[in-house]
Design a protein around this motif. Structure first.
Motif, PDB file in Angstrom:
ATOM      1  N   PHE A 168       0.903  -1.139   0.009  1.00  0.00           N
ATOM      2  CA  PHE A 168      -0.002   0.111   0.079  1.00  0.00           C
ATOM      3  C   PHE A 168       0.670   1.337  -0.008  1.00  0.00           C
ATOM      4  O   PHE A 168       0.431   2.112  -0.502  1.00  0.00           O
ATOM      5  N   GLY A 200       2.758   4.635   1.214  1.00  0.00           N
ATOM      6  CA  GLY A 200       2.106   6.135   1.976  1.00  0.00           C
ATOM      7  C   GLY A 200       2.765   6.138   3.459  1.00  0.00           C
ATOM      8  O   GLY A 200       2.696   7.137   3.813  1.00  0.00           O
ATOM      9  N   PRO A 256       2.662   5.742  -2.170  1.00  0.00           N
ATOM     10  CA  PRO A 256       1.145   5.077  -2.182  1.00  0.00           C
ATOM     11  C   PRO A 256       0.805   4.373  -3.624  1.00  0.00           C
ATOM     12  O   PRO A 256       1.145   5.070  -4.495  1.00  0.00           O
ATOM     13  N   VAL A 257       0.239   3.337  -3.584  1.00  0.00           N
ATOM     14  CA  VAL A 257      -0.005   2.360  -4.450  1.00  0.00           C
ATOM     15  C   VAL A 257      -1.730   2.058  -4.314  1.00  0.00           C
ATOM     16  O   VAL A 257      -1.794   1.399  -3.309  1.00  0.00           O
ATOM     17  N   GLU A 258      -2.314   2.663  -4.921  1.00  0.00           N
ATOM     18  CA  GLU A 258      -3.837   2.271  -4.969  1.00  0.00           C
ATOM     19  C   GLU A 258      -4.401   0.871  -5.170  1.00  0.00           C
ATOM     20  O   GLU A 258      -3.485   0.318  -6.138  1.00  0.00           O
ATOM     21  N   THR A 259      -5.123   0.510  -4.480  1.00  0.00           N
ATOM     22  CA  THR A 259      -5.278  -1.143  -4.623  1.00  0.00           C
ATOM     23  C   THR A 259      -5.855  -1.294  -6.178  1.00  0.00           C
ATOM     24  O   THR A 259      -5.730  -2.438  -6.847  1.00  0.00           O
ATOM     25  N   SER A 260      -6.334  -0.153  -6.734  1.00  0.00           N
ATOM     26  CA  SER A 260      -6.996  -0.520  -8.257  1.00  0.00           C
ATOM     27  C   SER A 260      -5.636  -0.838  -9.117  1.00  0.00           C
ATOM     28  O   SER A 260      -5.846  -1.260 -10.426  1.00  0.00           O
ATOM     29  N   GLN A 261      -4.308  -0.413  -8.896  1.00  0.00           N
ATOM     30  CA  GLN A 261      -3.091  -0.690  -9.507  1.00  0.00           C
ATOM     31  C   GLN A 261      -2.463  -2.015  -9.290  1.00  0.00           C
ATOM     32  O   GLN A 261      -1.875  -2.379  -9.957  1.00  0.00           O
ATOM     33  N   TRP A 262      -3.243  -2.690  -8.218  1.00  0.00           N
ATOM     34  CA  TRP A 262      -2.648  -4.227  -8.020  1.00  0.00           C
ATOM     35  C   TRP A 262      -3.252  -4.867  -8.965  1.00  0.00           C
ATOM     36  O   TRP A 262      -4.392  -4.950  -9.287  1.00  0.00           O
ATOM     37  N   ASP A 321     -13.044  -0.129   0.020  1.00  0.00           N
ATOM     38  CA  ASP A 321     -12.030  -0.529  -1.131  1.00  0.00           C
ATOM     39  C   ASP A 321     -12.787  -1.697  -1.843  1.00  0.00           C
ATOM     40  O   ASP A 321     -13.295  -2.754  -1.103  1.00  0.00           O
ATOM     41  N   LYS A 322     -12.859  -1.545  -2.900  1.00  0.00           N
ATOM     42  CA  LYS A 322     -13.428  -2.708  -4.201  1.00  0.00           C
ATOM     43  C   LYS A 322     -12.517  -4.080  -3.612  1.00  0.00           C
ATOM     44  O   LYS A 322     -13.120  -5.239  -3.569  1.00  0.00           O
TER      45      LYS A 322
END
Lengths: 256, 367
Positions: B142, B144, B150-156, B230-231
């Motif tokens: 994650f 931050g 920070p890496v958003e979960t949508s980029q995972w 979070d999705k």
């Protein structure tokens, strides 16, 4: 025909007392008005035909079965649905089963040390030393590291007896301890039980080993259809049975 | 008059029944029917195997950067090697992928000692891997904090997401499943029992794809404005609850296989309910259901592909995404074969590990 309660049992040394105990499986009345007193150090043998309720009675004493009417008082504590009291009594009452019921995933020594460690909070080292001490008493210290599945039936039953003794119980219950054994192995188990009886342990034993009853029992109880039919010292029980039902039973098991 | 009993000496088995010839005879040519089947199998293999080997290995193109390198008519593995990074890491920023590699590396280092019987601190290390490591992994993924971008979960995405979904699903579903199974067995607590039955039957009754879809589309409708989950978290919760219901039934099967005498012996020694379960019943029951548990894990691992329905791109999603790239149109076979191979490696490893575990835990007892 029930013999008069001996004086010893009437004293304050009563370890087990059953007062008007009744039990039903659904509508089937298994135990009918059982009255029984066992004094400290007394050895009782319970016999009777299958289905007579003798196992059920002995299993009520540490509440593996629940009775529905009457009172069971063990070592001064009455058995009720209060779980704490049940656990207190189970710590004081050892039980040996027909099918040994050793824990197959643990070694013999782990089987012995488990209850002292987890119920009595004994440190592992001490619990294992205790286990070894009792294994020596049942004469199989060399099997400590094996799993129950690698032992003979007689050895397994001796481990089971040692496992109960590790909790330092005040009462030992035996539920047909030799019925599942090959004839060759019955003696080694009975020898351990006789030695235990001689050490002064309060014992109740459901068994058909009449030789054992003659040697160690203070009292033999005969049960049929959920009732205690006869209760007498072995000399009298075997030589002069009072009840017709007892006579028939004895003639069947002694003359085969 | 007395006789000493002298046993007969052991003799070797007849020669025709041992060795390679014996094996062939017994297994492949034991009867006319078996001989015909053996010959038929050899024929089918001879016809079908060479073209596959030709396509996958001999005629295949291995090196290059674009589709121009694929000229020989076999498989174009260049597609896989060129897109390998996205298949593994999804849209994780390329300069940050070291963080994922660090997780893999440290996880490997932590797990390795667990496979050695002699290692003394197994329990402690196992607890560390299950309880502490996820926090470390989450921070790395994650970012931050500690100066990490920070890496958003949508980029995972990619294999990383597959492994994340599967491992969190397994680790969370197993204990939940055990509790549900114990609850369902608790005949003396009718309320607990019926709640567990209700839970299990509800989650087993709906398809996972519905669960994921509901968690993604329906849940936000019921939440107050501005509150959003979070999705990925929603998908994880959905998968965990869904799999725990299956796990509960597998564990229940094991609990039922434990003889009543074991419960009674534990009771007679004065063990409390949780000690009886934790020390006596569950260790034996879990050993029996290892195949069932691993079966559920493998199913879960493959079910992670369904998260594509809520727009999360795990490895299959990434491959399909790459197939839409105009530069790589027409290489779907390679993409799917690669995906299947990746799944097979993990599922097969799990299967082998479970077999090894069964052998190790076998203490020579039978019932």
């Amino acid at each position: 025909m029930t013999a008069a309660v001996p004086n010893a049992a009437a004293s304050s040394d009563v370890m087990i007392e059953l007062r008007g105990v009744n039990k039903w499986y659904d509508k089937f009345h298994v135990l009918k008005d059982i009255n029984l007193q066992v004094a400290k150090g007394e050895r009782i043998v319970v016999c009777g035909p299958s289905g007579s309720g003798k196992s059920t009675m002995i299993r009520c004493i540490n509440r593996l079965e629940e009775h529905q009417k009457g009172q069971i008082i063990v070592d001064g504590t009455e058995l009720t649905s209060d779980l704490r009291q049940v656990e207190t009594i189970r710590k004081e009452v050892g039980m040996v089963f027909q099918h040994f019921n050793l824990f197959p995933h643990l070694t013999v020594l782990e089987n012995l040390a488990l209850a002292p460690m987890w119920v009595r909070k004994t440190p592992r080292k001490e619990a294992e030393a205790l286990g070894m001490q009792y294994l020596e008493r049942v004469k199989i210290p060399d099997q400590a590291k094996k799993y129950p599945g690698q032992l003979s039936g007689g050895q397994q039953q001796r481990v089971a007896i040692a496992r109960s003794l590790c909790m330092n119980p005040r009462i030992m219950l035996f539920d047909e301890p030799t019925s599942a054994l090959d004839p060759e192995m019955i003696k080694e188990v009975l020898d351990v039980m006789i030695e235990l009886a001689e050490s002064g342990m309060t014992m109740m034993c459901v068994t058909h080993e009449m030789g054992f009853a003659k040697t160690v029992a203070d009292k033999v109880i005969f049960m049929d259809r959920g009732q205690i039919v006869e209760s007498n010292p072995p000399e009298e029980f075997f030589t002069n049975p009072q009840n017709e039902r007892t006579k028939l039973f004895l003639s069947q098991i002694l003359n085969h | 008059m007395s006789h000493n009993f002298v046993p007969l000496p052991d003799q070797p088995p007849p020669t025709a029944s041992v060795g390679a010839i014996g094996w062939l005879r017994r297994n492949l040519f034991s009867s006319i029917g078996n001989t015909l089947l053996t010959l038929l199998s050899i024929y089918v293999l001879a016809v079908s195997l060479p073209p596959v080997i030709n396509w996958a290995f001999i005629d295949a193109d291995w090196v290059g950067v674009s589709r121009d390198a694929c000229t020989s008519g076999g498989a174009c593995w260049v597609f896989v090697s060129a897109r390998f990074e996205t298949f593994m890491y999804g849209f994780f920023p390329a300069e940050e992928t070291w963080r994922i590699n660090l997780i893999y590396g440290s996880l490997f280092l932590c797990m390795a000692p667990l496979f050695f019987d002699k290692f003394p601190y197994k329990v402690q290390l196992g607890a560390f891997v299950i309880f502490v490591f996820p926090i470390f992994g989450f921070i790395l993924m994650f970012g931050g904090v500690f100066g990490l971008t920070p890496v958003e979960t949508s980029q995972w995405g990619g294999m990383t997401l597959t492994l994340l979904l599967a491992s969190v699903g397994c680790v969370a579903a197993l204990p939940l499943g055990i509790l549900l199974a114990l609850g369902r067995q608790a005949t003396n607590m009718p309320a607990v029992k019926s709640m567990c039955v209700l839970f299990i039957e509800f989650w087993r009754g709906v398809p996972l794809i519905t669960v994921l879809f509901m968690s993604s589309v329906m849940l936000p409708l019921f939440l107050p404005e501005g509150v959003s989950f979070d999705k990925l978290l929603r998908a994880l919760i959905g998968i965990t609850l869904f799999q725990s219901a299956y796990m509960a039934e597998v564990v229940r099967g094991g609990l039922q296989a434990i003889p009543k005498g074991q419960y009674e012996a534990a009771d007679a020694l004065g063990l409390s309910y949780w000690k009886k379960m934790g020390l006596i019943v569950l260790p034996q029951a879990m050993k029996i259901v290892i195949p069932g548990i691993v079966n559920t894990f493998i199913a879960l691992f493959k079910d992670t592909t369904l998260v594509i329905i809520v727009g999360l791109l795990e490895i299959l999603g990434m491959v399909q995404n790459a197939l839409n790239d105009p530069n790589w149109l027409g290489y779907s076979t390679e993409g799917y074969v690669f995906t299947a191979f990746m799944f097979w490696i993990f599922c097969f490893s799990m299967s082998r590990y479970s077999q090894a575990l069964e052998r190790k835990l076998h203490t020579g007892h039978k019932r």
